[in-house]
Design a protein around this motif. Structure first.
Motif, PDB file in Angstrom:
ATOM      1  N   GLY A   1       0.829  -1.201   0.000  1.00  0.00           N
ATOM      2  CA  GLY A   1       0.000   0.000   0.000  1.00  0.00           C
ATOM      3  C   GLY A   1       0.859   1.245   0.000  1.00  0.00           C
ATOM      4  N   LYS A   2       0.499   2.220   0.848  1.00  0.00           N
ATOM      5  CA  LYS A   2       1.283   3.445   1.019  1.00  0.00           C
ATOM      6  C   LYS A   2       1.956   3.476   2.390  1.00  0.00           C
ATOM      7  N   ALA A   3       2.206   2.300   2.926  1.00  0.00           N
ATOM      8  CA  ALA A   3       2.773   2.191   4.276  1.00  0.00           C
ATOM      9  C   ALA A   3       4.260   2.545   4.269  1.00  0.00           C
ATOM     10  N   ARG A   4       4.763   2.805   5.479  1.00  0.00           N
ATOM     11  CA  ARG A   4       6.173   3.144   5.636  1.00  0.00           C
ATOM     12  C   ARG A   4       6.778   2.323   6.765  1.00  0.00           C
ATOM     13  N   GLY A   5       7.849   1.601   6.466  1.00  0.00           N
ATOM     14  CA  GLY A   5       8.588   0.856   7.477  1.00  0.00           C
ATOM     15  C   GLY A   5       9.909   1.526   7.768  1.00  0.00           C
ATOM     16  N   VAL A   6      10.318   1.484   9.034  1.00  0.00           N
ATOM     17  CA  VAL A   6      11.570   2.103   9.468  1.00  0.00           C
ATOM     18  C   VAL A   6      12.333   1.112  10.339  1.00  0.00           C
ATOM     19  N   PHE A   7      13.608   0.940  10.042  1.00  0.00           N
ATOM     20  CA  PHE A   7      14.499   0.179  10.926  1.00  0.00           C
ATOM     21  C   PHE A   7      15.734   1.017  11.208  1.00  0.00           C
ATOM     22  N   GLN A   8      16.025   1.203  12.489  1.00  0.00           N
ATOM     23  CA  GLN A   8      17.257   1.858  12.920  1.00  0.00           C
ATOM     24  C   GLN A   8      17.912   0.971  13.981  1.00  0.00           C
TER      25      GLN A   8
END
Length: 359
Positions: free
Chosen positions: A246-253
């Protein structure tokens, strides 16, 4: 209720959320929060934004529960939790006690301050269930101390509506020979951040910190970790996998900070993610900061799509395209949970992943 701060922005620069609580919120100009802009997302009318949460606990008899002053975390969201949550919930597992259990439920909305002490040689298995009602705000400050020879298994299961804001920050201190296993399953929310900060204060510690995020629509999920090692012979394994559509956003730090005294450290970090649409986003930032000269540390990061050859192979054998995609995706994320000792809990997690993939 207003919390005054010397860092408080001027009224004309404040967001609706900041106006509601009288406190600055993390935003994209803060390096650690540049991909998770809390200030921009939180509405002023979010349920629980200026209230204490009311979590519910189910614990074995070995766990002692009390209210009082617990160790407080640092940072903007921790200060916010301390101000609105009042006294902390304190949990104590006495030295030598084995097989203690703790389930934390109804972490729905509001601010929570929770402190957990696992004393020498004890073991605790803890499960957290994170779910809120629509248009809610939840902020949890979790302080954990694992004493010498003690062990903690922590499992996080998260599934919020798409308009919820959830920030959960866990600071975990580990003494000599302490053991940690942590598994996270998140389906995201409007804006979500699960942050784990490990302080390896003792020698010969061991930690497995694994997680999976599966997000769709316009959901946002941030998995951030900071592991600081200050004593020799640490053994760390971290594996995070994401699936975004979709228009989702994943972040990994993720960051390993290895101080000079932490010789013979063996640490490995991996983040692997699948992008299943042209409009989704993934931001990834693995880091190593090493001051010791006798260590084995590594990090890896991959972002890609499903293997089209494998998909073609399955379709040629009569598997419908949707089912084939679901099977490949499940195979991609499932190994994150392979080392879980609780087979029933692992089966429940895999069933939740299957349900999401088949929806």
């Amino acid at each position: 209720m207003t919390l005054m701060s010397r860092n408080m922005p001027k009224a004309r620069d404040m967001s609706e959320g900041e106006m509601a609580i009288g406190f600055p919120l993390p935003h994209r100009r803060n390096e650690a929060w540049k991909w998770t802009d809390v200030r921009a997302f939180v509405p002023g009318n979010a349920a629980g934004i200026s209230q204490e949460a009311n979590p519910q606990f189910t614990a074995s008899e070995e766990v002692k529960i009390s209210r009082g002053d617990g160790h407080k975390g640092e940072g903007q969201m921790a200060k916010l939790a301390h101000y609105f949550a009042g006294e902390s919930w304190n949990f104590y597992v006495a030295a030598g006690l084995k097989s203690a259990t703790l389930d934390i439920e109804n972490i729905a909305r509001g601010h929570s301050h929770i402190a957990i002490m696992v004393d020498k040689g004890a073991s605790l298995s803890m499960v957290e269930h994170h779910r809120a009602g629509s248009n809610s705000f939840a902020n949890i400050d979790l302080q954990i101390h694992i004493a010498a020879g003690a062990s903690l298994t922590r499992t996080i299961i998260h599934d919020d509506p798409a308009d919820v804001t959830r920030i959960s920050t866990a600071c975990i201190a580990m003494e000599d020979d302490a053991r940690l296993e942590q598994y996270t399953l998140s389906f995201g929310a409007g804006l979500t951040r699960f942050e784990t900060r490990v302080h390896g204060e003792g020698e010969n510690i061991s930690a497995v910190i694994n997680g999976t995020y599966l997000i769709d629509e316009k959901r946002h999920c941030d998995m951030t970790s900071h592991i600081e090692l200050s004593a020799p012979n640490a053994h760390i394994r971290q594996a995070v996998k994401g699936v975004v559509t979709g228009k989702a956003r994943g972040v990994f730090q993720g960051k390993f900070h290895v101080l000079q005294a932490a010789q013979l450290t063996d640490a490995e970090m991996r983040h692997d993610a699948l992008m299943l649409s042209d409009s989704c986003e993934i931001r990834s930032k693995p880091e190593l900061e090493i001051y010791a000269d006798d260590v084995a540390c590594a990090h890896g990061n991959t972002i890609g799509q499903l293997d089209e050859q494998a998909l073609f192979y399955m379709r040629q054998r009569g598997i419908p395209v949707k089912a084939a995609r679901a099977l490949l995706t499940q195979a991609f994320v499932a190994d994150v949970f392979d080392d879980m000792d609780d087979e029933d809990l692992r089966a429940d997690i895999l069933a939740k992943i299957t349900t999401w993939l088949e929806a």
